[in-house]
Every structure is written in structure tokens, then in C-alpha cells.
Design a protein around this motif. Structure first.
Motif, short mmCIF file in Angstrom:
data_model
loop_
_atom_site.label_atom_id
_atom_site.label_comp_id
_atom_site.label_asym_id
_atom_site.label_seq_id
_atom_site.Cartn_x
_atom_site.Cartn_y
_atom_site.Cartn_z
N ASN A 22 0.85 -1.18 0.00
CA ASN A 22 0.00 0.00 0.00
C ASN A 22 0.89 1.23 0.00
OD1 ASN A 22 -3.08 -0.55 0.28
ND2 ASN A 22 -2.13 -2.13 1.56
N SER A 23 0.35 2.35 0.44
CA SER A 23 1.14 3.59 0.53
C SER A 23 1.00 4.18 1.92
CB SER A 23 0.66 4.60 -0.53
OG SER A 23 0.78 4.07 -1.83
N ILE A 24 0.98 3.32 2.94
CA ILE A 24 0.75 3.76 4.32
C ILE A 24 1.94 4.57 4.81
CG2 ILE A 24 0.30 3.01 6.68
CD1 ILE A 24 -0.99 0.50 5.51
N ASN A 25 1.65 5.79 5.24
CA ASN A 25 2.67 6.70 5.74
C ASN A 25 2.72 6.68 7.27
OD1 ASN A 25 3.70 8.23 3.31
ND2 ASN A 25 1.50 8.52 3.06
N GLY A 26 3.79 7.24 7.79
CA GLY A 26 3.86 7.47 9.23
C GLY A 26 4.44 6.31 9.99
N LEU A 27 4.09 6.27 11.29
CA LEU A 27 4.66 5.30 12.21
C LEU A 27 3.78 4.06 12.31
CD1 LEU A 27 5.41 7.82 15.14
CD2 LEU A 27 6.97 7.14 13.29
#
Length: 418
Positions: A284-289
Motif C-alpha cells: 500500500n502507501s501507508i505513511n507514518g509510524l
């Protein structure tokens, strides 16, 4: 008298002998997987008045024009499996007038090139409990399907459906298993949450981008759903929704697969799925922590977060997942000091390849990961020496390439080569 005859995968060829009709006490007949066998008629079947199970998958039946009429004459027939038998070559207009197979409970009609018109021939099969119509050419459901009040398993994978789900599903409240993979659905209707008995829902390989009312609202009603497979779609973060409304005493979901979508965030409601055993959010393109709350999913056995845009430190809450055996967080931008990471000791597969992990491998890594058989740490920023404690682990797959390691290889590895 013979009651069971199984000739499956026996490399028979030519026409099915009509003499089989003399076996009038047969209860079970299996001629499947004889790829060069064919039926030039089917009157002999009508003599098998005791037959309950008929398996003929991959036998050519395209010339047996009276086949379904003959099957309707068998008073005990309950299971038929003519997979990939060229049923699409039968004359649909004759079938509709002649067919009455109402006693059949489990028909497997997959891989027959069927269209809805031919399926109208089965309009009396309202007692079916399971039907497989996968790998056909259906773009609509047969009109009689919504009358099947005993239907628990419906397989429609690899057909030509598009748009939203057929409204016929809405009335089949008995469904526990629904497979719709590899179609062209682009929308999930909110009424799906009304199928409260669903335990398995397969939607992979579609074009789903819109979920009416959000995925959270559907999960809030499907309390007994155990497996939700939605990989390879076009689902974005907005379709996930916020927290699941407390409509259930507990949520049974054990398997959630959202691989290869367009998600940019973790679902906020994940921590409510306390029975989750497999979570796959890879590609996917999951950002962050990675959220610290991941540690609340105490029953997790498998966690795949690879091929995303995750950064920052790997949370120590992963160490609270005492049942975790498979962890893949490769191909991200994670930056932890490897000696500070807390791992659950049950890990068997650990993949950290292609991140920004720094520091030296802990000297007691063999004690920290005693059950690991695959340890993949390639293409990071790990420095220092290779600890001898790795000799304690029964490794089948080890990748330390693309780092900044120095010093000698462990004694046990030298001994095994010498």
C-alpha cells in the motif's frame, strides 16, 4: 451389489460405456479427471436410481444434450460435480423445459463457460446448500438464487460481474461463505452488513474503490465474519471509516487482507479486532509510524506491513505480541537501532530487508530470537561483527547482505565449511 465406483484420474479415454447403467445399486460414481473421456449420451444414468454422488469433472459432456433431464429423474441425487465439462454447449431452450433437479444440494458448475440463460435451467434447485459457479461468463445472477433459503456457500469468482453487488444476495440471509474474487466490482453496498451470518468474504482482484457507508460500518454488523480478503483493489483510506460502532458483543474477525490497495493510513478500528490472527497491509502507501496500539492485538500470528512508506522507530509494543510467528516489515523507511528492538520470542520468520536499521547486532541475538528459521536483515545500515549466538539458531534462510558488517564469521559457520 456394487455401491461405490471411483475411477478418477485413471487415464481412460473414449466414450463412457453405457454398461455402467447396469450397476443399479450404485450410490457413488466418480469418473472425474479423465481428460479424454466423453459422454455421447446419458440415458444410462437414468438407470442408477440409487445414485447420490456423481463426479464427472473434466469429462466432456457437451454432446449429452439430455443430461440434465436424465439427472432430474434420479430420486436420491444430492451432489453433482461437472466442473469444466463444456455444459455451455448444451441447448439452453431444451434445458429450461426439461430440468427438475430440485433435490440436488451441492452442485459444482465451475469452469463451464456458463451464462445466465443456461443457469435458468436449474430454477428448481432451491434446496441447494452450496453452489460453485466460478470461472464462467456470468454478469448477473440467476433469478432463482434469492429463493435458495438454505444456501450457505456461494462461489462466483472469475466471472464478468461489474458495478455493485447483485441485489439478489441481499435476501440470502443464510449465507456464511461468499466468494466474489476476480471480477470487476467497483463498489460494495451498505446492505452487505445485513448478512449477519457471513463468516468468509472474498473480494480480491476486483476494482473496488467505493464502500457505501465505509468498511467500518459493515464490520460493525457482520459480527461473525472471520475472514475478509480484499487484496488487489483500489481501496483508499477514506473508504475505511472511523471506529467500528459497538453493534457486536465481540468481533470474530481472524483474517484481514488488504494487500495491494491504495491505503495511506492504518485503519483506526484495528485495535477493536481483538481476535485478529492475520493482518496483511502490504503493498500500500501507508505513511507514518507503526502505531503503538498494534500491541493490543494479542492473538496476531502473522503481520505483513512490507512495501509501504512507514518510517520512524519500530514500536516496542511488537514485543507484546506473544503469538506472533511471521513478521514482514521490509521495503519501508524504518530507522530503529537494532539492539533496542523488542521481539516476541515466538518469531519464526522475520524480514527487515531494505530499511534504515542501524547499530550493531546484539551479541545475544540467538537468545532473543530462539525460534527464527528465516532472518532477513539485508540492505540496512547495520555495522559491527556477526555474533556467535547466531549459531544457536536453526536458520534455513539468513540475509545480512548490503550492510556494513566487519570482522570474522562465527566459528560454527567456519566449522560447517571446513
Amino acid at each position: 451389489d456394487l455401491q461405490v465406483l471411483s475411477l478418477s484420474d485413471s487415464q481412460f479415454f473414449g466414450s463412457i460405456p453405457h454398461i455402467f447403467g447396469n450397476l443399479t445399486k450404485l450410490n457413488f460414481l466418480d469418473l472425474s479427471f479423465n481428460y479424454h473421456l466423453y459422454a455421447d449420451g446419458s440415458d444410462w444414468i437414468s438407470q442408477l436410481s440409487s445414485l447420490q454422488y456423481l463426479y464427472m469433472s473434466y469429462v466432456y459432456l457437451g454432446k449429452a444434450q439430455n443430461l440434465l433431464k436424465v439427472l432430474s429423474m434420479l430420486p436420491s441425487l444430492s451432489n453433482i460435480e461437472p466442473v469444466s465439462c463444456s455444459l455451455n454447449e448444451l441447448h439452453a431452450d431444451q434445458l429450461v423445459r426439461a430440468t427438475n433437479v430440485s433435490r440436488v444440494q451441492v452442485p459444482d458448475l465451475a469452469e463451464n463457460g456458463l451464462e445466465a440463460q443456461i443457469l435458468d435451467a436449474f430454477h428448481n434447485m432451491t434446496f441447494i446448500t452450496k453452489i460453485d459457479l466460478s470461472h464462467n461468463n456470468l454478469n448477473s445472477t440467476p433469478f432463482w438464487l434469492s429463493s435458495c433459503s438454505k444456501l450457505v456457500s456461494l462461489f462466483l469468482a472469475s466471472n464478468a460481474f461489474h458495478g455493485s453487488f447483485p441485489s439478489a444476495f441481499q435476501n440470502i440471509s443464510s449465507l456464511t461463505e461468499l466468494e466474489l474474487a476476480e471480477n470487476n466490482f467497483d463498489s460494495v453496498p451498505s446492505w452487505l452488513g445485513g448478512l449477519k451470518g457471513l463468516q468468509y468474504l472474498g473480494l480480491s482482484g476486483n476494482k473496488i474503490s467505493h464502500i457505501e457507508g465505509s468498511l467500518a460500518s459493515i464490520l460493525g454488523n457482520c459480527c461473525h465474519l472471520q475472514s475478509l480478503i480484499m487484496s488487489r483493489n483500489k481501496i483508499q483510506g477514506d473508504a475505511l471509516g472511523g471506529n467500528i460502532q459497538p453493534g457486536c458483543i465481540r468481533y470474530d474477525l481472524q483474517q484481514l487482507d488488504l494487500t495491494n490497495n491504495e491505503l495511506d493510513r492504518f485503519p483506526a478500528w484495528l485495535v477493536q479486532l481483538v481476535n485478529l490472527e492475520l493482518l496483511d497491509l502490504s503493498e500500500n502507501s501507508i505513511n507514518g509510524l507503526i502505531p503503538q496500539t498494534i500491541g493490543q492485538l494479542k492473538k496476531l500470528n502473522t503481520l505483513y506491513l512490507d512495501k509501504n512508506n512507514l518510517h520512524g522507530n519500530i514500536p516496542n509494543s511488537l514485543g507484546q505480541l506473544l503469538n506472533l510467528q511471521n513478521l514482514d516489515i521490509s521495503l519501508n523507511h524504518l530507522e530503529s537501532l537494532i539492539s533496542d528492538i523488542t521481539w516476541p520470542k515466538q518469531l519464526v520468520y522475520l524480514n527487515l530487508n531494505n530499511n534504515h536499521i542501524t547499530g550493531s547486532l546484539p551479541q545475544d541475538i540467538g537468545d532473543r530470537l530462539p525460534n527464527v528459521t528465516s532472518l532477513l536483515l539485508g540492505n540496512n545500515l547495520i555495522s559491527g561483527s556477526i555474533p556467535n549466538s547466531l549459531c544457536k539458531i536453526n536458520l534455513y534462510n539468513l540475509d545480512l547482505s548490503g550492510n556494513m558488517l566487519s570482522g570474522e564469521i562465527p566459528d560454527c559457520w567456519r566449522d560447517s565449511q571446513g
